[in-house]
Design a protein around this motif. Structure first.
Motif, PDB file in Angstrom:
ATOM      1  N   PRO A  48       0.801  -1.216   0.000  1.00 29.93           N
ATOM      2  CA  PRO A  48       0.000   0.000   0.000  1.00 29.93           C
ATOM      3  C   PRO A  48       0.839   1.275   0.000  1.00 29.93           C
ATOM      4  O   PRO A  48       0.302   2.370  -0.137  1.00 29.93           O
ATOM      5  CB  PRO A  48      -0.795  -0.107   1.309  1.00 29.93           C
ATOM      6  CG  PRO A  48       0.115  -0.874   2.209  1.00 29.93           C
ATOM      7  CD  PRO A  48       0.845  -1.856   1.326  1.00 29.93           C
ATOM      8  N   ASP A  49       2.181   1.139   0.135  1.00 33.41           N
ATOM      9  CA  ASP A  49       3.003   2.320   0.374  1.00 33.41           C
ATOM     10  C   ASP A  49       4.253   2.378  -0.488  1.00 33.41           C
ATOM     11  O   ASP A  49       5.240   3.017  -0.127  1.00 33.41           O
ATOM     12  CB  ASP A  49       3.411   2.395   1.847  1.00 33.41           C
ATOM     13  CG  ASP A  49       4.172   1.149   2.315  1.00 33.41           C
ATOM     14  OD1 ASP A  49       4.145   0.124   1.600  1.00 33.41           O
ATOM     15  OD2 ASP A  49       4.780   1.208   3.388  1.00 33.41           O
ATOM     16  N   GLY A  55      -0.396   0.828  -3.533  1.00 32.15           N
ATOM     17  CA  GLY A  55      -1.807   0.527  -3.449  1.00 32.15           C
ATOM     18  C   GLY A  55      -2.476   0.192  -4.757  1.00 32.15           C
ATOM     19  O   GLY A  55      -3.560  -0.392  -4.770  1.00 32.15           O
ATOM     20  N   ALA A  58      -2.592  -3.670  -5.020  1.00 34.74           N
ATOM     21  CA  ALA A  58      -2.695  -4.341  -3.728  1.00 34.74           C
ATOM     22  C   ALA A  58      -3.713  -5.478  -3.738  1.00 34.74           C
ATOM     23  O   ALA A  58      -3.612  -6.405  -2.944  1.00 34.74           O
ATOM     24  CB  ALA A  58      -3.043  -3.337  -2.639  1.00 34.74           C
TER      25      ALA A  58
END
Length: 302
Positions: A48-49, A55, A58
């Motif tokens: 997500p980062d 993201g 994901a």
């Protein structure tokens, strides 16, 4: 600047595996995957980062769709990562990382692409290889003896990368007396050590942006022929990195594909065996055109 490596488009590269892999041929020491020129490793961040596309992939459906698109565009390897290693990134627990990468690897297993797992953790590497990964991409250069043991035991090649420090701290004023000499010495020493421990083959990665300033990165890129002239294939990953912003004023990482392409075409012409990229199809196309330009025997449309 060192002159380009002569004949990079026809230069042969190989990785050896201890088990059958897509595109591999049986050899005396296992299964061997060979290619000429510069291949593409497509980046698949299932985090997500991530600094560039956090993201976006994901979900399992999005990740698998993206991987298939990169494979169909000509990427030789899909590199699946479940933990961000951007500057300042915080580590995640092994089980959380596995929850991200394992379903993707299982879904892609048997679909014709070589699969790499981008991890620093031996326990993640072990489970990822069991789920369908074929090689391990370790930004710490297999400094953990457990990672060497996992790769050797599974017969999996490894990407040995140089990193000064750790992701959380690596960009806090990195310093070297001679960045080229130090990085190349580390890679050669680690390659010798892990091969002696039973890892079947290695890719070497100078680790652009991992504990290095833009000046350090440029010095390493200019000195690539000193590394690519050795016995091991070299991987270069400059895709969308901060150095492109510092060189060309592109603050948004997603807008840095033109700069990434310029750096990777340079790396290919200096003998790099593989480039690790986000925009896989764009790079495959550009590398094919560059190869055609430099091949006097090439006939358009054949």
């Amino acid at each position: 600047m060192s002159p380009p490596v002569e004949g990079w488009t026809g230069r042969a590269h190989a990785l050896t595996f201890g088990f059958p892999v897509p595109g591999g041929e049986r050899a005396a020491d296992g299964w061997r995957v060979t290619w000429r020129g510069c291949a593409v490793m497509g980046v698949l961040n299932v985090t997500p980062d991530s600094f560039s596309d956090g993201g976006r992939y994901a979900s399992l459906e999005a990740a698998v769709t993206r991987a298939r698109a990169m494979r169909d565009a000509g990427a030789r390897v899909i590199d699946v990562g479940g933990e961000s290693t951007r500057p300042g990134a915080e580590p995640v627990p092994a089980e959380q990382e596995l929850d991200r990468v394992r379903p993707v690897l299982r879904a892609l297993a048997g679909e014709g692409a070589l699969l790499s797992v981008d991890t620093m953790k031996p326990e993640v590497a072990r489970e990822a290889l069991a789920a369908g990964a074929h090689l391990v991409n370790d930004v710490t250069g297999l400094r953990d003896p457990g990672m060497v043991e996992v790769c050797a035991g599974a017969g999996a090649p490894a990407c040995v990368m140089h990193m000064r420090g750790e992701p959380r701290t690596m960009q806090r004023s990195p310093q070297y007396r001679d960045v080229v000499a130090e990085v190349h010495a580390f890679l050669r020493e680690r390659a010798a050590a892990v091969l002696a421990a039973g890892v079947p083959s290695v890719l070497l990665d100078p680790g652009l942006g991992f504990g290095k300033t833009a000046a350090h990165n440029l010095a390493l890129l200019r000195a690539l022929p000193e590394l690519t002239c050795g016995p091991h294939p070299v991987l270069v990953g400059a895709s969308r990195k901060k150095m492109i912003d510092l060189l060309a004023g592109v603050p948004n990482a997603a807008d840095r594909d033109p700069g990434s392409l310029a750096l990777h075409l340079h790396a290919a012409r200096q003998g790099a065996a593989m480039v690790r990229v986000h925009a896989a199809g764009v790079h495959v196309q550009a590398l094919r055109v560059q190869a055609a330009l430099e091949d006097p025997t090439f006939t358009p449309g054949r």
